[in-house]
Design an enzyme around this catalytic site. Sequence first.
Site, PDB file in Angstrom:
ATOM      1  N   GLY A 264      53.982  -0.913 -52.463  1.00 34.71           N
ATOM      2  CA  GLY A 264      53.488  -1.492 -53.511  1.00 34.71           C
ATOM      3  C   GLY A 264      54.594  -2.236 -54.141  1.00 34.71           C
ATOM      4  N   SER A 265      54.553  -2.272 -55.728  1.00 38.66           N
ATOM      5  CA  SER A 265      55.560  -2.925 -56.261  1.00 38.66           C
ATOM      6  C   SER A 265      56.680  -2.087 -56.678  1.00 38.66           C
ATOM      7  CB  SER A 265      55.035  -3.387 -57.592  1.00 38.66           C
ATOM      8  OG  SER A 265      54.863  -2.234 -58.480  1.00 38.66           O
ATOM      9  N   VAL A 268      56.242  -0.202 -59.915  1.00 41.45           N
ATOM     10  CA  VAL A 268      55.446   1.105 -59.778  1.00 41.45           C
ATOM     11  C   VAL A 268      55.993   2.280 -59.021  1.00 41.45           C
ATOM     12  CG1 VAL A 268      53.423   2.087 -58.940  1.00 41.45           C
ATOM     13  CG2 VAL A 268      53.522  -0.245 -60.177  1.00 41.45           C
ATOM     14  N   GLU A 292      57.870   1.510 -49.545  1.00 36.34           N
ATOM     15  CA  GLU A 292      58.134   0.099 -49.266  1.00 36.34           C
ATOM     16  C   GLU A 292      57.639  -0.696 -50.374  1.00 36.34           C
ATOM     17  OE1 GLU A 292      57.447  -3.706 -48.541  1.00 36.34           O
ATOM     18  OE2 GLU A 292      55.757  -2.685 -47.116  1.00 36.34           O
ATOM     19  N   CYS A 326      54.234  -8.757 -47.793  1.00 36.07           N
ATOM     20  CA  CYS A 326      55.496  -8.134 -48.205  1.00 36.07           C
ATOM     21  C   CYS A 326      56.714  -8.955 -47.808  1.00 36.07           C
ATOM     22  CB  CYS A 326      55.499  -6.527 -48.069  1.00 36.07           C
ATOM     23  SG  CYS A 326      54.352  -5.663 -48.357  1.00 36.07           S
ATOM     24  N   GLU A 424      59.932 -11.990 -57.345  1.00 34.29           N
ATOM     25  CA  GLU A 424      58.976 -12.035 -56.564  1.00 34.29           C
ATOM     26  C   GLU A 424      57.559 -12.517 -57.191  1.00 34.29           C
ATOM     27  OE1 GLU A 424      57.104  -8.673 -53.688  1.00 34.29           O
ATOM     28  OE2 GLU A 424      57.572  -8.130 -55.615  1.00 34.29           O
TER      29      GLU A 424
END
Length: 542
Positions: A264-265, A268, A292, A326, A424
Amino acid sequence: MDAILKLPNPLNESPLAYAPGSPERAALKAALHTLSTDGAEIPLVIGGREVRTGVTAKVVMPHRHAQVLARVHQAGVPELRAAIEAARRAWREWSSWPLAERARVFLRAADLLSSRDRATVNAATMLGQSKTAHQAEIDAACELIDFLRFNVHFAERLHAEQPLSVAGAWNAMDYRPLEGFVYAVTPFNFTSIGGNLPTAPAIMGNTVIWKPAAGAVFSNYCVFRVLEAAGLPPGVINFVPGPAAAVSEVLLSDPALAGIHFTGSTEVFRTLWRQVAERLERYTGYPRLVGETGGKNFVLAHASADVEALAVGLARGAFEYQGQKCSAASRAYVPESLWPALRERLGSILADVRVGDPEDFRNFMGAVIDRGAFEKITGYLARAREAPDVTVLFGGSANPTEGFFIEPTVLQVQDPAYRTMCEEIFGPVLSVYVYPDARWAETLALVDRTAPYALTGAIFADDRSAVAQAQTALRYAAGNFYVNDKPTGAVVGQQPFGGARASGTNDKAGSVLNLIRWTSPRAIKETLVPALDWRYPFMAQA
């Protein structure tokens, strides 16, 4: 049975083409029709039991957001505590199963995905995540099948790694699962990652609590049902959709937390890491944190690059699945000598790209995942249109009336530090910086320092010395580095995936390196003939 079992050697699953008239196309069309009209209800599954809380969230199609695909029951504190207890109960038996017996479950799941359930899981991915037939096929079918088969193979390889035994002693390594449960936090953009993050630890004997992303819960539930059909025992993986922060608060507060498997981000993941650190003294052990996260993936062209290959690499790398991979290409560095030809060729490709409902197989792109993503991306585009040193070369339009559709957009920036080169965006936006051919070495340094991430990157060049220079200068700029290819499309067993810096812990999904993180080895020494005298020879009187 006394046989020493040899698990099957894995092969990468071949993607189906879905050409007109093919049986797979007919099966997929039928599954799309069935799933889009069912109006499913998705429960939690805790200890093998379906749980309906009555508190539900809607799943809508990103490309047709007026249509509700499913209603998903949301986990609260009682359900999460029940999931922890179910995982702990299941651990007692599952952790003692031999690898070969655990492997049977996941190899059967792979075969079910390869045959009976392929169309259903692909259709769920298309409808819930707005993927085209091809993108769903390489994700929800091929990559997930590969994860299951190759991870079983990697686990067998790991178990075969044994220490040296010498005369008089027999040494062994026991690959135990972690004590406690693993918390799998999975993303919206890849069904395969949704399936891999809970199953990789489970293959190693761990039990798991799986919180799927709201945007992928429809396809992830289909994957969970495949695992159940393959014989996964109750409680080994517990399926708990719910509000992310609330779920994490409960699970991270439990002493039995043994690890987090996350995609995820960056923001987070850093929050989760911080929360674990703040609770460190209450845990039974030190939780394993595997993540990741974000990327600002680059394509660097040298003056010797093939323009046609570069144009195709950028079009596919930046705009397949709406730039929501991603690994998607997000920033490009192009020499002045190639730019006129590349701009013309890229423009002609994008002029032919269709954006729309993925059920229309002529479309190359679908919708971005939800309104929040749509507003974030279009906010970047609005600011870019107002910036004096940015030119919108292609695309830039967006229309949320029926679905969250954004055109593939190419920005040319004069400032290589402009925000769309550094931040991003996670959408169909490619920023291009044109550099003087003579400043190749400076551009290598620019690519390396521009963004905090280090996930994927690519160089296009026919000059081998330029390739060698880039591989050296950009050694730490990408965990997956491509030469004359787009920076997307890592294949399990071929290009283990992951990045460092702000892109994660680089534990390489799709390799033995990831599975090492889900085991707590025990070294065993057995002395065959024990010593019977406490004295050593040196103690004797001369």
